[in-house]
Write a protein that holds these residues in place. Structure first.
Motif, PDB file in Angstrom:
ATOM      1  N   TYR A  83      74.638  56.960 -12.039  1.00 22.13           N
ATOM      2  CA  TYR A  83      74.556  55.819 -12.960  1.00 22.13           C
ATOM      3  C   TYR A  83      73.143  55.382 -13.321  1.00 22.13           C
ATOM      4  O   TYR A  83      72.987  54.480 -14.144  1.00 22.13           O
ATOM      5  CB  TYR A  83      75.320  54.628 -12.378  1.00 22.13           C
ATOM      6  N   GLU A  84      72.122  55.971 -12.743  1.00 22.68           N
ATOM      7  CA  GLU A  84      70.754  55.581 -13.101  1.00 22.68           C
ATOM      8  C   GLU A  84      69.935  56.803 -13.483  1.00 22.68           C
ATOM      9  O   GLU A  84      69.121  57.296 -12.707  1.00 22.68           O
ATOM     10  CB  GLU A  84      70.103  54.807 -11.949  1.00 22.68           C
ATOM     11  N   PRO A  85      70.155  57.306 -14.715  1.00 24.72           N
ATOM     12  CA  PRO A  85      69.472  58.528 -15.148  1.00 24.72           C
ATOM     13  C   PRO A  85      67.976  58.337 -15.412  1.00 24.72           C
ATOM     14  O   PRO A  85      67.263  59.322 -15.604  1.00 24.72           O
ATOM     15  CB  PRO A  85      70.209  58.903 -16.442  1.00 24.72           C
ATOM     16  N   ARG A  86      67.493  57.104 -15.397  1.00 25.44           N
ATOM     17  CA  ARG A  86      66.061  56.864 -15.635  1.00 25.44           C
ATOM     18  C   ARG A  86      65.210  57.224 -14.424  1.00 25.44           C
ATOM     19  O   ARG A  86      63.990  57.262 -14.523  1.00 25.44           O
ATOM     20  CB  ARG A  86      65.823  55.396 -16.013  1.00 25.44           C
ATOM     21  N   LEU A  87      65.853  57.502 -13.269  1.00 23.65           N
ATOM     22  CA  LEU A  87      65.108  57.827 -12.053  1.00 23.65           C
ATOM     23  C   LEU A  87      65.306  59.281 -11.662  1.00 23.65           C
ATOM     24  O   LEU A  87      66.367  59.861 -11.873  1.00 23.65           O
ATOM     25  CB  LEU A  87      65.570  56.933 -10.899  1.00 23.65           C
ATOM     26  N   THR A  88      64.277  59.835 -11.040  1.00 19.91           N
ATOM     27  CA  THR A  88      64.330  61.178 -10.494  1.00 19.91           C
ATOM     28  C   THR A  88      63.664  61.164  -9.114  1.00 19.91           C
ATOM     29  O   THR A  88      62.988  60.193  -8.765  1.00 19.91           O
ATOM     30  CB  THR A  88      63.639  62.187 -11.447  1.00 19.91           C
ATOM     31  N   ASN A  89      63.845  62.204  -8.322  1.00 14.48           N
ATOM     32  CA  ASN A  89      63.255  62.312  -6.974  1.00 14.48           C
ATOM     33  C   ASN A  89      63.587  61.084  -6.118  1.00 14.48           C
ATOM     34  O   ASN A  89      62.714  60.503  -5.481  1.00 14.48           O
ATOM     35  CB  ASN A  89      61.740  62.497  -7.051  1.00 14.48           C
ATOM     36  N   VAL A  90      64.833  60.726  -6.091  1.00 11.06           N
ATOM     37  CA  VAL A  90      65.277  59.511  -5.406  1.00 11.06           C
ATOM     38  C   VAL A  90      65.390  59.738  -3.905  1.00 11.06           C
ATOM     39  O   VAL A  90      66.015  60.691  -3.451  1.00 11.06           O
ATOM     40  CB  VAL A  90      66.637  59.042  -5.981  1.00 11.06           C
ATOM     41  N   LYS A  91      64.776  58.840  -3.144  1.00  6.01           N
ATOM     42  CA  LYS A  91      64.866  58.819  -1.683  1.00  6.01           C
ATOM     43  C   LYS A  91      65.333  57.424  -1.273  1.00  6.01           C
ATOM     44  O   LYS A  91      64.744  56.422  -1.694  1.00  6.01           O
ATOM     45  CB  LYS A  91      63.508  59.095  -1.027  1.00  6.01           C
ATOM     46  N   ILE A  92      66.378  57.354  -0.440  1.00  8.95           N
ATOM     47  CA  ILE A  92      66.964  56.070  -0.069  1.00  8.95           C
ATOM     48  C   ILE A  92      66.896  55.889   1.443  1.00  8.95           C
ATOM     49  O   ILE A  92      67.198  56.812   2.199  1.00  8.95           O
ATOM     50  CB  ILE A  92      68.417  55.960  -0.559  1.00  8.95           C
ATOM     51  N   ARG A  93      66.510  54.692   1.852  1.00 12.01           N
ATOM     52  CA  ARG A  93      66.472  54.322   3.266  1.00 12.01           C
ATOM     53  C   ARG A  93      67.301  53.052   3.438  1.00 12.01           C
ATOM     54  O   ARG A  93      67.191  52.115   2.650  1.00 12.01           O
ATOM     55  CB  ARG A  93      65.036  54.072   3.717  1.00 12.01           C
ATOM     56  N   VAL A  94      68.139  53.038   4.460  1.00 10.57           N
ATOM     57  CA  VAL A  94      68.993  51.881   4.748  1.00 10.57           C
ATOM     58  C   VAL A  94      68.634  51.372   6.133  1.00 10.57           C
ATOM     59  O   VAL A  94      68.544  52.150   7.083  1.00 10.57           O
ATOM     60  CB  VAL A  94      70.498  52.267   4.707  1.00 10.57           C
ATOM     61  N   GLU A  95      68.427  50.072   6.235  1.00  2.00           N
ATOM     62  CA  GLU A  95      68.186  49.458   7.541  1.00  2.00           C
ATOM     63  C   GLU A  95      69.202  48.346   7.741  1.00  2.00           C
ATOM     64  O   GLU A  95      69.696  47.767   6.773  1.00  2.00           O
ATOM     65  CB  GLU A  95      66.764  48.918   7.652  1.00  2.00           C
ATOM     66  N   MET A  96      69.509  48.075   8.990  1.00  2.00           N
ATOM     67  CA  MET A  96      70.452  47.000   9.281  1.00  2.00           C
ATOM     68  C   MET A  96      69.931  46.201  10.465  1.00  2.00           C
ATOM     69  O   MET A  96      69.481  46.777  11.459  1.00  2.00           O
ATOM     70  CB  MET A  96      71.837  47.524   9.591  1.00  2.00           C
ATOM     71  N   GLU A  97      70.007  44.889  10.322  1.00  4.78           N
ATOM     72  CA  GLU A  97      69.623  43.982  11.395  1.00  4.78           C
ATOM     73  C   GLU A  97      70.794  43.060  11.668  1.00  4.78           C
ATOM     74  O   GLU A  97      71.555  42.739  10.754  1.00  4.78           O
ATOM     75  CB  GLU A  97      68.424  43.136  10.989  1.00  4.78           C
ATOM     76  N   GLU A  98      70.914  42.639  12.899  1.00  7.10           N
ATOM     77  CA  GLU A  98      71.941  41.663  13.237  1.00  7.10           C
ATOM     78  C   GLU A  98      71.264  40.385  13.686  1.00  7.10           C
ATOM     79  O   GLU A  98      70.284  40.418  14.436  1.00  7.10           O
ATOM     80  CB  GLU A  98      72.860  42.197  14.331  1.00  7.10           C
ATOM     81  N   PHE A  99      71.767  39.265  13.185  1.00 10.25           N
ATOM     82  CA  PHE A  99      71.230  37.954  13.518  1.00 10.25           C
ATOM     83  C   PHE A  99      72.319  37.114  14.151  1.00 10.25           C
ATOM     84  O   PHE A  99      73.439  37.071  13.648  1.00 10.25           O
ATOM     85  CB  PHE A  99      70.760  37.231  12.247  1.00 10.25           C
ATOM     86  N   GLU A 100      71.966  36.435  15.213  1.00 11.73           N
ATOM     87  CA  GLU A 100      72.906  35.492  15.795  1.00 11.73           C
ATOM     88  C   GLU A 100      72.677  34.158  15.104  1.00 11.73           C
ATOM     89  O   GLU A 100      71.554  33.637  15.072  1.00 11.73           O
ATOM     90  CB  GLU A 100      72.687  35.356  17.304  1.00 11.73           C
TER      91      GLU A 100
END
Length: 142
Positions: A83-100
């Motif tokens: 869905y985003e043809p304007r981008l190339t060489n895409v690298k994705i990083r996901v982080e998750m934190e938990e908060f009390e």
């Protein structure tokens, strides 16, 4: 050609009044679109049930953190490539934190997801970086 994108949110009152809708540069439009992909769950878009990402399919899942992040990253990679043809060489990083979260009435854990997308803008060959954090389970915008 830089400001040919409509900015979000849509100002339908301006359109109905016959006024021009505000425009934004390519970088801002790409950022807005990536954010929309990130916060849209599957089947929410009635014209394309595949639009969105799996974040909302797994926000309450009991998976290992590594497996969960891999699922979200893979889903976002597919969504961005589709869905985003304007981008190339895409690298994705996901982080998750938990908060009390401590309140007068109860204590609970909130998850905060950080999504980083590094890519190249296809038209200009410039580097592009997207980074957003959102709270999930239940959703709350930071």
């Amino acid at each position: 050609m830089e400001d040919q994108n409509y900015s979000l949110p849509l100002a339908l009152d301006r359109i109905v009044a016959g006024l021009p809708h505000p425009k934004c540069p390519d970088r801002e439009a790409i950022h807005q679109h990536l954010y929309l992909l990130m916060v849209t769950h599957f089947d929410e878009n009635r014209f394309d049930s595949r639009y969105g990402c799996a974040l909302w399919e797994h926000d309450f899942s009991v998976l290992s953190q590594i497996k969960w992040k891999d699922l979200i990253r893979e889903s976002l990679e597919e969504a961005v490539s589709t869905y985003e043809p304007r981008l190339t060489n895409v690298k994705i990083r996901v982080e998750m934190e938990e908060f009390e979260v401590l309140s007068k009435t109860n204590n609970y854990i909130r998850k905060r997801v950080g999504i980083e997308i590094k890519a190249t803008i296809r038209r200009t060959n410039e580097p592009f970086v997207f980074f957003e954090r959102i709270f999930i389970s239940p959703l709350s915008i930071e």
